[in-house]
Motif scaffolding. Structure first.
Motif, mmCIF file in Angstrom:
data_model
loop_
_atom_site.group_PDB
_atom_site.id
_atom_site.type_symbol
_atom_site.label_atom_id
_atom_site.label_comp_id
_atom_site.label_asym_id
_atom_site.label_seq_id
_atom_site.Cartn_x
_atom_site.Cartn_y
_atom_site.Cartn_z
ATOM 1 N N LYS A 25 7.272 7.690 -8.676
ATOM 2 C CA LYS A 25 6.814 9.061 -8.500
ATOM 3 C C LYS A 25 5.332 9.141 -8.835
ATOM 4 O O LYS A 25 4.920 8.805 -9.946
ATOM 5 N N ARG A 26 4.535 9.540 -7.870
ATOM 6 C CA ARG A 26 3.093 9.670 -8.077
ATOM 7 C C ARG A 26 2.736 11.127 -8.329
ATOM 8 O O ARG A 26 3.063 12.006 -7.544
ATOM 9 N N ILE A 27 2.033 11.374 -9.434
ATOM 10 C CA ILE A 27 1.559 12.709 -9.784
ATOM 11 C C ILE A 27 0.045 12.728 -9.661
ATOM 12 O O ILE A 27 -0.647 11.883 -10.242
ATOM 13 N N SER A 28 -0.474 13.654 -8.896
ATOM 14 C CA SER A 28 -1.916 13.823 -8.768
ATOM 15 C C SER A 28 -2.368 14.825 -9.833
ATOM 16 O O SER A 28 -2.139 16.025 -9.709
ATOM 17 N N VAL A 59 -7.730 7.647 -3.739
ATOM 18 C CA VAL A 59 -8.396 7.695 -5.042
ATOM 19 C C VAL A 59 -9.366 8.866 -4.984
ATOM 20 O O VAL A 59 -10.387 8.806 -4.297
ATOM 21 N N GLN A 60 -9.042 9.941 -5.687
ATOM 22 C CA GLN A 60 -9.823 11.174 -5.622
ATOM 23 C C GLN A 60 -10.730 11.314 -6.845
ATOM 24 O O GLN A 60 -10.330 11.010 -7.970
ATOM 25 N N ALA A 61 -11.937 11.812 -6.625
ATOM 26 C CA ALA A 61 -12.924 11.892 -7.693
ATOM 27 C C ALA A 61 -12.560 12.918 -8.758
ATOM 28 O O ALA A 61 -12.935 12.768 -9.928
ATOM 29 N N ASP A 62 -11.831 13.979 -8.373
ATOM 30 C CA ASP A 62 -11.523 15.041 -9.324
ATOM 31 C C ASP A 62 -10.099 14.963 -9.868
ATOM 32 O O ASP A 62 -9.636 15.879 -10.538
ATOM 33 N N LYS A 63 -9.394 13.860 -9.556
ATOM 34 C CA LYS A 63 -8.011 13.717 -10.016
ATOM 35 C C LYS A 63 -7.746 12.281 -10.428
ATOM 36 O O LYS A 63 -8.403 11.354 -9.946
ATOM 37 N N GLY A 92 -9.899 -0.548 -10.294
ATOM 38 C CA GLY A 92 -11.224 -0.926 -9.814
ATOM 39 C C GLY A 92 -11.646 -0.227 -8.543
ATOM 40 O O GLY A 92 -12.798 -0.343 -8.139
ATOM 41 N N ALA A 93 -10.753 0.504 -7.898
ATOM 42 C CA ALA A 93 -11.087 1.152 -6.627
ATOM 43 C C ALA A 93 -12.044 2.321 -6.854
ATOM 44 O O ALA A 93 -11.875 3.095 -7.799
ATOM 45 N N PRO A 94 -13.054 2.493 -6.006
ATOM 46 C CA PRO A 94 -14.000 3.597 -6.165
ATOM 47 C C PRO A 94 -13.415 4.926 -5.711
ATOM 48 O O PRO A 94 -12.478 4.962 -4.903
ATOM 49 N N ALA A 95 -14.000 6.008 -6.215
ATOM 50 C CA ALA A 95 -13.555 7.346 -5.826
ATOM 51 C C ALA A 95 -13.903 7.616 -4.366
ATOM 52 O O ALA A 95 -14.890 7.111 -3.835
ATOM 53 N N GLY A 96 -13.055 8.399 -3.709
ATOM 54 C CA GLY A 96 -13.288 8.753 -2.324
ATOM 55 C C GLY A 96 -12.691 7.773 -1.336
ATOM 56 O O GLY A 96 -12.794 7.986 -0.122
ATOM 57 N N GLU A 97 -12.101 6.703 -1.831
ATOM 58 C CA GLU A 97 -11.465 5.733 -0.951
ATOM 59 C C GLU A 97 -9.967 5.686 -1.251
ATOM 60 O O GLU A 97 -9.423 6.578 -1.887
ATOM 61 N N GLY A 98 -9.324 4.634 -0.814
ATOM 62 C CA GLY A 98 -7.898 4.473 -1.059
ATOM 63 C C GLY A 98 -7.619 3.074 -1.539
ATOM 64 O O GLY A 98 -8.503 2.206 -1.543
ATOM 65 N N VAL A 99 -6.376 2.855 -1.963
ATOM 66 C CA VAL A 99 -6.030 1.555 -2.504
ATOM 67 C C VAL A 99 -4.569 1.250 -2.195
ATOM 68 O O VAL A 99 -3.719 2.140 -2.165
ATOM 69 N N THR A 100 -4.294 -0.023 -1.934
ATOM 70 C CA THR A 100 -2.929 -0.484 -1.701
ATOM 71 C C THR A 100 -2.225 -0.690 -3.041
ATOM 72 O O THR A 100 -2.811 -1.239 -3.976
ATOM 73 N N VAL A 101 -0.991 -0.231 -3.137
ATOM 74 C CA VAL A 101 -0.218 -0.425 -4.362
ATOM 75 C C VAL A 101 1.111 -1.099 -4.010
ATOM 76 O O VAL A 101 1.696 -0.849 -2.952
ATOM 77 N N ARG A 102 1.560 -1.967 -4.917
ATOM 78 C CA ARG A 102 2.834 -2.661 -4.743
ATOM 79 C C ARG A 102 3.530 -2.741 -6.091
ATOM 80 O O ARG A 102 2.881 -2.767 -7.140
ATOM 81 N N ALA A 103 4.853 -2.819 -6.053
ATOM 82 C CA ALA A 103 5.618 -2.930 -7.296
ATOM 83 C C ALA A 103 6.776 -3.892 -7.097
ATOM 84 O O ALA A 103 7.453 -3.863 -6.064
ATOM 85 N N GLU A 104 6.989 -4.750 -8.105
ATOM 86 C CA GLU A 104 8.104 -5.694 -8.091
ATOM 87 C C GLU A 104 8.908 -5.543 -9.376
ATOM 88 O O GLU A 104 8.371 -5.168 -10.425
#
Length: 230
Positions: free
Chosen positions: A219-222, A199-203, A170-182
């Protein structure tokens, strides 16, 4: 009976030709599948090829980014080839592996990794040609179920072991977002990952969850969107 005007006949012929061209394009698309390859871990991968309409094409492996698209001839399981010789001793592409493909998939991400004495492959459905910045792809290769939350006050995404899925954030492009994992460790749920991702508009983001000893590595892949590529 008066014969139809020549102009009307020409219009009909043009329409018929256009319909044949569309049908031919649909048949060509149905006979092929878009494949990109990616290594789960660093290190060398064997040279393997996919059979295309005209020849065989080498897959490019990287643990940082999926490779370029190869339009392989559709088959399930999908054959991987290596360079060898035929029965007459002449150079040829010979089958090496066959990888099951999700039924009906038009695009797949082929993951490969070195598992000690063996190279393993798994194909996951990935319609990356139509993906947008908020279509995040999650791949849980670990042996534990994982609850992954993208954004505060959002419902966590539950990922069973060996499952992959596309999730619309739900996060808009051009901003950022908090992520967590359990995940469960020694019978108790434990938060093992927490950070802030752009959160990038072109990726879009591809999230790989991989076992690393007694831990789970995130592992995060852009992944650059197909529509944004030149």
């Amino acid at each position: 009976m008066t014969p139809p005007p020549r102009r009307a006949i020409n219009r009909c012929l043009c329409l018929f030709a256009a319909l044949l061209a569309v049908a031919g394009g649909e048949r060509a698309a149905a006979q092929s599948v878009s494949v990109r390859a990616m290594a789960l871990r660093s290190g060398e991968m064997p040279e393997v090829y996919l059979r295309t309409k005209d020849n065989h094409e080498l897959l490019a492996w990287s643990d940082r980014q999926p490779g370029e698209v190869v339009r392989a001839l559709r088959a399930n399981p999908l054959p991987l080839f290596k360079e060898g010789v035929d029965a007459e001793g002449k150079p040829a592409f010979v089958p090496d592996r066959r990888v099951p493909v999700p039924a009906g998939a038009n695009g797949i991400l082929l993951l490969g990794w070195n598992a000690g004495q063996d190279i393993r492959y798994v194909a996951i459905e990935d319609n990356f040609a139509a993906a947008r910045f908020n279509h995040w792809l999650f791949v849980n290769t670990s042996k534990r179920p994982v609850a992954f939350q993208v954004g505060d006050k959002t419902k966590p995404l539950l990922l069973a072991p060996g499952v992959s899925t596309t999730h619309r954030i739900g996060a808009p492009a051009g901003e950022g977002v908090t992520v967590r994992a359990e995940a469960p460790f020694k019978g108790k749920a434990k938060e093992f990952f927490s950070t802030y991702w752009p959160v990038q508009a072109d990726k879009r983001t591809v999230v790989l969850l991989v076992d690393e000893g007694a831990k789970i590595r995130v592992k995060r892949i852009s992944d650059k969107l197909a529509a944004a590529k030149p």
